[in-house]
Structure formats: C-alpha cells, structure tokens
Enzyme design. Structure first.
Site, short mmCIF file in Angstrom:
data_model
loop_
_atom_site.label_atom_id
_atom_site.label_comp_id
_atom_site.label_asym_id
_atom_site.label_seq_id
_atom_site.Cartn_x
_atom_site.Cartn_y
_atom_site.Cartn_z
N GLY A 71 0.82 -1.21 0.00
CA GLY A 71 0.00 0.00 0.00
C GLY A 71 0.85 1.26 0.00
CB ALA A 96 -4.72 -1.46 -3.26
CG ASN A 98 -7.83 3.59 0.49
OD1 ASN A 98 -8.16 2.70 1.26
ND2 ASN A 98 -8.01 4.87 0.77
CG HIS A 131 -5.19 12.06 3.15
ND1 HIS A 131 -5.68 12.26 1.88
CD2 HIS A 131 -5.36 10.74 3.43
CE1 HIS A 131 -6.11 11.10 1.40
NE2 HIS A 131 -5.93 10.17 2.31
CG HIS A 132 -2.70 12.08 8.32
ND1 HIS A 132 -1.34 12.04 8.11
CD2 HIS A 132 -3.19 10.92 7.81
CE1 HIS A 132 -1.01 10.91 7.51
NE2 HIS A 132 -2.12 10.21 7.31
CE LYS A 135 -1.95 10.61 1.11
NZ LYS A 135 -1.19 9.34 1.17
#
Length: 237
Positions: A71, A96, A98, A131-132, A135
């Site tokens: 991932g 993937a 996600n 996102h946070h 990231k």
C-alpha cells in the site's frame, strides 16, 4: 499465516494488531535495510514502508518466495518492473492505493458513475481529498486512482492536475488537516445541479483490515492481482 511487516510506523502497528486479532503471527518487522532480515518464515509480506524503499522491499520478497501486499504510494514509476520480477519468480502481488474495503466499493461506484456521466457535457468534474498533516504525498494515491478511472471514460479530459487545472484537465484539490484519516469527494457540477459521491474514513483500521484481508486472499496464490479480485471473492461468500 505468518506475516512480515515492511514498515512499522502507525499503519504497520495497526496492521499488526488486526492481524493478531484474526489469528495471524508477525514474524518480522522491517524498518531498515530488508537484506539484514530473515524472510524465510514469512508466508506473506505487507508493505507500508516509504517510497524510496518500496521497490527494493517488494522485489527482495519476490526473490525470497514471499508474496507481497503493498500500500506504499509514490514509487509507481517502477511498478511494471516489480510485476515483471513477480512473474519471473512465480510469486504473487497485490498493490492498491487504498486497501479499505469501503474505498474499493467507492472505486467501483466512481467507475460506474464516470461511465454514466461521459455523455453529459454540461457537467464539469473535480476531486477533493483531505488527509492528516503527516501525509507526505499530494495528491493521495486514492485520488489519483479516482482520477484515472474518470479519465478512462471522459473523452473531454486528457489528464489530471493538482489544484489549478486547464480546460482539458481534471482538477484534484488536496488539503492537509490535523488528524483526518482520509476523505475523498468526486463532484459533477452544472448550472442546474450537482452530483457528489464521497468516502470518509473514520480511522486507519479500515485500511489495515483491508490489507490483512488482501494478504489472506494472496496466501498460496501466484500472479498479480488487484483489490477487485479480493472483493469478487468476498462477494461470492
């Protein structure tokens, strides 16, 4: 199932907990050079490392007869080389952007909606991802996957573009906000109305669970698979 964790940050620790709750064993945790670790006991590896290490981590596993679920984003320029080595070594691989099972259902909805909207020229389309603040990459791999799915069915758009987009480009807006696991929104807008689909992650556990489920699917197989293959097996049950 015996699992090697490639990367032992926040996601790796969450995967460890969920894997153990599902009866699996973590046999090695790799944060440095993978070649310094013994992979012989692992049935499968789950990779959430960093872009600079991902290709080496993944292909070293293939060379040691260990299938990989990955991932990690930001390394995909080498994706085709990795899949070639996977096939050469008769190993198995799932990548993937996600692994959340809900997000992968969302991908299927996005693909279906893009096909339905392709002939409606009055609608523009854009993607927003949040996102946070920790990231590192932008846009997210999930947003890129959503964009690529839309581009496959939209002949008016040639490519995606982060933030300001030209006439034939699909805009992706990336925001970073403290403690947001991940939110993705696809919006089709016209002067008459708007159509929106949205996925909101509530914690990292959804991503981690999906990765462990993917590892369970991959164990004992050979070949290159996607989360669509994993979902198909789940839907058969």
């Amino acid at each position: 199932m015996k699992i090697a964790l490639l990367g032992y940050g926040r996601m790796g620790k969450t995967i460890e907990k969920i894997a153990m709750d599902r009866g699996h064993e973590i046999v090695v945790k790799i944060t440095g050079d993978i070649e310094e670790h013994d992979l012989s006991k692992a049935d499968v590896a789950i990779d959430f490392s960093i872009p600079d290490a991902a290709f080496k981590n993944i292909t070293t596993c293939f060379k040691n007869n260990v299938p990989v679920v990955s991932g990690t984003t930001g390394w995909l320029d080498d994706f085709n080389k990795a899949t070639d080595i996977c096939k050469e070594k008769n190993s198995a691989f799932i990548y993937a952007s996600n692994f959340s099972l809900g997000v992968n259902v969302f991908f299927e909805l996005n693909r279906k909606l893009a096909g339905m909207m392709q002939g409606l020229e009055d609608y523009s389309v854009e993607i927003e991802e949040i996102h946070h603040t920790k990231k590192l990459d932008a846009p997210s791999g999930t947003a890129i996957t959503l964009a690529e799915q839309i581009l496959e069915d939209n002949s008016r758009l040639n490519s995606w573009k982060l933030e300001e987009a030209g006439e034939n480009e699909l805009p992706i807006h990336a925001k970073r906000i403290e403690d947001v696991p991940g939110t993705h929104t696809v919006t089709y807008d016209s002067t008459i109305d708007s159509i929106e689909i949205k996925h909101t992650a509530k914690s990292r556990e959804g991503f981690a669970l999906g990765a462990v489920v993917a590892a369970e699917f991959l164990n004992g197989k050979t070949g290159v698979f996607t989360m669509k293959d994993v979902l198909a097996q789940l839907f058969e049950k």
